[in-house]
Design a protein around this motif. Structure first.
Motif, mmCIF file in Angstrom:
data_model
loop_
_atom_site.group_PDB
_atom_site.id
_atom_site.type_symbol
_atom_site.label_atom_id
_atom_site.label_comp_id
_atom_site.label_asym_id
_atom_site.label_seq_id
_atom_site.Cartn_x
_atom_site.Cartn_y
_atom_site.Cartn_z
ATOM 1 N N UNK A 1 -0.660 -8.045 7.697
ATOM 2 C CA UNK A 1 -0.971 -6.616 7.886
ATOM 3 C C UNK A 1 -2.014 -6.125 7.023
ATOM 4 N N UNK A 2 -1.618 -6.400 5.646
ATOM 5 C CA UNK A 2 -2.953 -5.903 4.855
ATOM 6 C C UNK A 2 -4.277 -6.568 5.127
ATOM 7 N N UNK A 3 -4.404 -7.907 5.286
ATOM 8 C CA UNK A 3 -5.517 -8.412 5.589
ATOM 9 C C UNK A 3 -6.160 -7.905 6.810
ATOM 10 N N UNK A 4 -5.521 -7.217 7.926
ATOM 11 C CA UNK A 4 -6.227 -6.836 9.053
ATOM 12 C C UNK A 4 -6.281 -5.182 9.082
ATOM 13 N N UNK A 5 -5.525 -4.828 8.242
ATOM 14 C CA UNK A 5 -5.477 -3.250 8.174
ATOM 15 C C UNK A 5 -6.675 -2.333 7.651
ATOM 16 N N UNK A 6 -7.230 -1.361 8.098
ATOM 17 C CA UNK A 6 -8.208 -0.446 7.497
ATOM 18 C C UNK A 6 -7.850 0.232 6.273
ATOM 19 N N UNK A 7 -6.486 0.820 6.382
ATOM 20 C CA UNK A 7 -5.931 1.690 5.384
ATOM 21 C C UNK A 7 -6.058 1.026 4.031
ATOM 22 N N UNK A 8 -6.173 1.818 3.194
ATOM 23 C CA UNK A 8 -6.226 1.411 1.673
ATOM 24 C C UNK A 8 -4.594 1.229 1.262
ATOM 25 N N UNK A 9 -4.010 1.942 1.695
ATOM 26 C CA UNK A 9 -2.336 1.920 1.589
ATOM 27 C C UNK A 9 -1.803 1.831 2.919
ATOM 28 N N UNK A 10 -1.694 0.684 3.537
ATOM 29 C CA UNK A 10 -1.161 0.789 4.873
ATOM 30 C C UNK A 10 0.565 0.996 4.806
ATOM 31 N N UNK A 11 1.123 1.595 5.630
ATOM 32 C CA UNK A 11 2.666 1.646 5.752
ATOM 33 C C UNK A 11 3.011 0.374 6.182
ATOM 34 N N UNK A 12 3.983 -0.241 5.384
ATOM 35 C CA UNK A 12 4.649 -1.490 5.699
ATOM 36 C C UNK A 12 6.130 -1.105 5.234
ATOM 37 N N UNK A 13 6.935 -0.911 6.172
ATOM 38 C CA UNK A 13 8.491 -0.692 5.731
ATOM 39 C C UNK A 13 9.440 -1.528 6.301
#
Length: 107
Positions: free
Chosen positions: A69-81
């Motif tokens: 998710x972090x590799x593909x996501x555009x947010x600096x701090x993606x929500x991953x819960x």
């Protein structure tokens, strides 16, 4: 385990969903558009339309799911819960386990 991820747009959410399922990091990812998120970012109160991904996976795959998710996501701090699944239909849980078995697990 269920993992919640939010994304800014359907296209990015679907890209992440397809990568997770394609690499057997998740058995299923539900993409829920039009979620309103209210949060504080860099001191500002924000309200945005986002897309929620509901990722169904095994707990042992959480680190790999989060990394993808972090590799593909555009947010600096993606929500991953991640939330544990305490109970579920036996047939569904069996299917989830089978669909997230990777080649190295198959022996």
């Amino acid at each position: 385990m269920v993992v919640f991820v939010t994304a800014p747009a359907v296209e990015q959410a679907e890209h992440i969903a397809q990568a997770l399922v394609g690499e057997r990091l998740a058995a299923c990812v539900s993409v829920v558009p039009n979620v309103t998120s209210c949060y504080r970012w860099q001191g500002e109160l924000c309200k945005d339309q986002e897309v929620l991904l509901i990722v169904k996976t095994r707990a042992s795959l959480f680190d790999a799911v989060a990394a993808k998710v972090r590799a593909l996501h555009s947010y600096q701090v993606p929500e991953i819960l991640a939330l544990p699944v305490r109970r579920g239909a036996e047939s569904y849980l069996r299917w989830l386990a089978e669909e997230t078995r990777r080649d190295e697990d198959r022996g």
